[in-house]
Design an enzyme around this catalytic site. Structure first.
Site, PDB file in Angstrom:
ATOM      1  N   TRP A 132      16.045 -34.335  99.426  1.00  6.04           N
ATOM      2  CA  TRP A 132      15.545 -35.696  99.242  1.00  6.04           C
ATOM      3  C   TRP A 132      14.107 -35.854  99.690  1.00  6.04           C
ATOM      4  CZ3 TRP A 132      18.488 -37.308  95.855  1.00  6.04           C
ATOM      5  CH2 TRP A 132      19.875 -37.356  95.958  1.00  6.04           C
ATOM      6  N   HIS A 177      15.277 -39.119 102.677  1.00  2.00           N
ATOM      7  CA  HIS A 177      15.990 -39.138 103.959  1.00  2.00           C
ATOM      8  C   HIS A 177      15.789 -40.465 104.683  1.00  2.00           C
ATOM      9  CE1 HIS A 177      17.947 -35.291 104.394  1.00  2.00           C
ATOM     10  NE2 HIS A 177      16.887 -34.681 103.901  1.00  2.00           N
ATOM     11  N   ASP A 229      14.073 -31.016 109.101  1.00  6.84           N
ATOM     12  CA  ASP A 229      13.205 -30.260 108.197  1.00  6.84           C
ATOM     13  C   ASP A 229      11.887 -29.871 108.861  1.00  6.84           C
ATOM     14  OD1 ASP A 229      14.768 -30.001 105.949  1.00  6.84           O
ATOM     15  OD2 ASP A 229      14.074 -31.863 105.036  1.00  6.84           O
ATOM     16  N   ARG A 260      10.825 -26.233 111.573  1.00  4.03           N
ATOM     17  CA  ARG A 260      10.134 -24.974 111.290  1.00  4.03           C
ATOM     18  C   ARG A 260       8.725 -24.968 111.864  1.00  4.03           C
ATOM     19  NH1 ARG A 260      11.304 -24.697 104.940  1.00  4.03           N
ATOM     20  NH2 ARG A 260      10.857 -26.904 105.228  1.00  4.03           N
ATOM     21  N   HIS A 292      21.822 -26.689 106.237  1.00  2.00           N
ATOM     22  CA  HIS A 292      21.388 -27.723 105.295  1.00  2.00           C
ATOM     23  C   HIS A 292      22.161 -27.699 103.975  1.00  2.00           C
ATOM     24  CE1 HIS A 292      17.513 -28.845 107.413  1.00  2.00           C
ATOM     25  NE2 HIS A 292      17.781 -27.681 107.981  1.00  2.00           N
ATOM     26  N   HIS A 322      20.287 -36.280 109.266  1.00  2.00           N
ATOM     27  CA  HIS A 322      19.671 -35.455 108.231  1.00  2.00           C
ATOM     28  C   HIS A 322      20.705 -34.768 107.344  1.00  2.00           C
ATOM     29  CE1 HIS A 322      16.251 -33.227 106.555  1.00  2.00           C
ATOM     30  NE2 HIS A 322      17.125 -32.241 106.405  1.00  2.00           N
ATOM     31  N   ASP A 375      21.496 -34.516 103.363  1.00  3.76           N
ATOM     32  CA  ASP A 375      21.457 -33.247 102.633  1.00  3.76           C
ATOM     33  C   ASP A 375      22.661 -33.047 101.730  1.00  3.76           C
ATOM     34  OD1 ASP A 375      19.028 -32.344 103.585  1.00  3.76           O
ATOM     35  OD2 ASP A 375      19.874 -30.965 105.061  1.00  3.76           O
ATOM     36  N   HIS A 399      22.284 -29.118  96.981  1.00  3.26           N
ATOM     37  CA  HIS A 399      22.609 -28.560  98.290  1.00  3.26           C
ATOM     38  C   HIS A 399      24.073 -28.143  98.363  1.00  3.26           C
ATOM     39  CE1 HIS A 399      19.179 -29.032 101.238  1.00  3.26           C
ATOM     40  NE2 HIS A 399      18.679 -29.363 100.066  1.00  3.26           N
ATOM     41  N   HIS A 424      15.310 -27.630  92.312  1.00 10.47           N
ATOM     42  CA  HIS A 424      15.704 -28.154  93.614  1.00 10.47           C
ATOM     43  C   HIS A 424      14.684 -29.184  94.117  1.00 10.47           C
ATOM     44  CE1 HIS A 424      17.963 -27.569  97.503  1.00 10.47           C
ATOM     45  NE2 HIS A 424      16.889 -28.212  97.913  1.00 10.47           N
ATOM     46  N   ASP A 463      14.923 -33.067  95.082  1.00 12.14           N
ATOM     47  CA  ASP A 463      14.569 -33.496  96.426  1.00 12.14           C
ATOM     48  C   ASP A 463      13.650 -34.706  96.414  1.00 12.14           C
ATOM     49  OD1 ASP A 463      16.001 -31.537  97.721  1.00 12.14           O
ATOM     50  OD2 ASP A 463      14.275 -30.293  98.212  1.00 12.14           O
TER      51      ASP A 463
END
Length: 279
Positions: free
Chosen positions: A34, A39, A78, A81, A95, A149, A153, A159, A183, A187
């Site tokens: 998303w 989100h 998300d 990272r 996820h 989250h 997802d 997903h 994808h 999203d």
């Protein structure tokens, strides 16, 4: 079930393919369902349906956060990272779950065998931590961020899609002259193409009928059922476009489906949080 035709089955001229691949190099990696806008929308829709007791519990957990709101933490998982690479790596498989090759029937031993490394089990595990008043506040706060989250997802159809193409990440598409993948299109591409701001999106989504019975306020949450329902969308004829170039007809057909999934995600998240925090 016959696998939908993907753009990879079509011959693309070498020069066009090179241009597309160069554009794809600029597209963020997978595990973003998303996007930030989607989100935030799921979280805001969930807040509408929370009980006063649940809202008070969430406010207490979020005290001190830079943006102490559900939408404010909705994309935290998300962003790991960048801010916490170790946790981001450990949670990367939480996820999604790939069940399309198995007719969208979730079997934990097959699809999530390694200690719950998939979105179905991550939702259950993190909700249990959130609901446990004996857990440290820091653990419950982190669990809240994960739950907000991951419930978003699991309502993004890809997903819960095919392992063979990494949930559509390997399927090249082009929208408005920009290279991407299927994808990423689901999203954020379809939402962003509408050109609406967050307030207008919320008005639009709140006007939708719930489309599903109100989620049960019980634990553990029905995350396997949500994944299976999302997967059934991912395997519908036409979701994998016949051509790499995405036109307005695709958006007109599939953006309403994405909107319903956002609405459902908000309702299911609200029910999950009410069950975990409202008792």
């Amino acid at each position: 079930m016959t696998r939908p035709i993907t753009p990879r089955a079509h011959a693309i001229p070498a020069r066009a393919l090179l241009t597309l691949l160069l554009a794809l190099a600029l597209v963020p990696g997978n595990a973003l369902a998303w996007g930030r806008l989607g989100h935030r929308l799921v979280a805001a829709l969930a807040w509408d349906e929370l009980t006063p007791q649940t809202r008070r519990a969430i406010d207490a957990l979020l005290a001190g956060e830079s943006d102490p709101t559900l939408p404010g933490i909705a994309s935290w998982a998300d962003e790991l990272r960048e801010h916490d690479p170790d946790l981001g790596k450990r949670s990367s498989k939480w996820h999604y779950v790939n069940i399309a090759e198995d007719d969208c029937v979730y079997v934990q031993a097959r699809h999530c065998p390694n200690g719950g490394d998939c979105v179905v089990e991550a939702i259950r595990t993190q909700t249990a931590i959130l609901a446990d008043r004996d857990q440290p506040r820091t653990a419950r706060l982190q669990a809240l961020k994960f739950v907000v989250h991951f419930v978003g997802d699991v309502h993004q159809p890809l997903h819960a899609g095919y392992a063979s193409d990494k949930g559509g990440n390997d399927v090249q598409v082009n929208l408005n002259g920009k290279g991407s993948n299927l994808h990423s299109l689901w999203d954020s591409g379809m939402l962003n193409a509408a050109g609406l701001d967050e307030a207008v999106w919320l008005q639009r989504l709140r006007a939708l009928p719930l489309a599903v019975p109100m989620a049960r306020e019980a634990l553990p949450p029905a995350s396997a059922e949500w994944a299976e329902a999302s997967c059934q969308i991912a395997i519908r004829p036409g979701l994998y476009p016949a051509k790499a170039v995405i036109g307005p007809d695709y958006l007109q057909t599939w953006r309403p489906v994405a909107e319903v999934q956002l609405r459902r995600g908000g309702a299911q998240l609200a029910a999950t949080l009410n069950a975990a925090l409202g008792g």
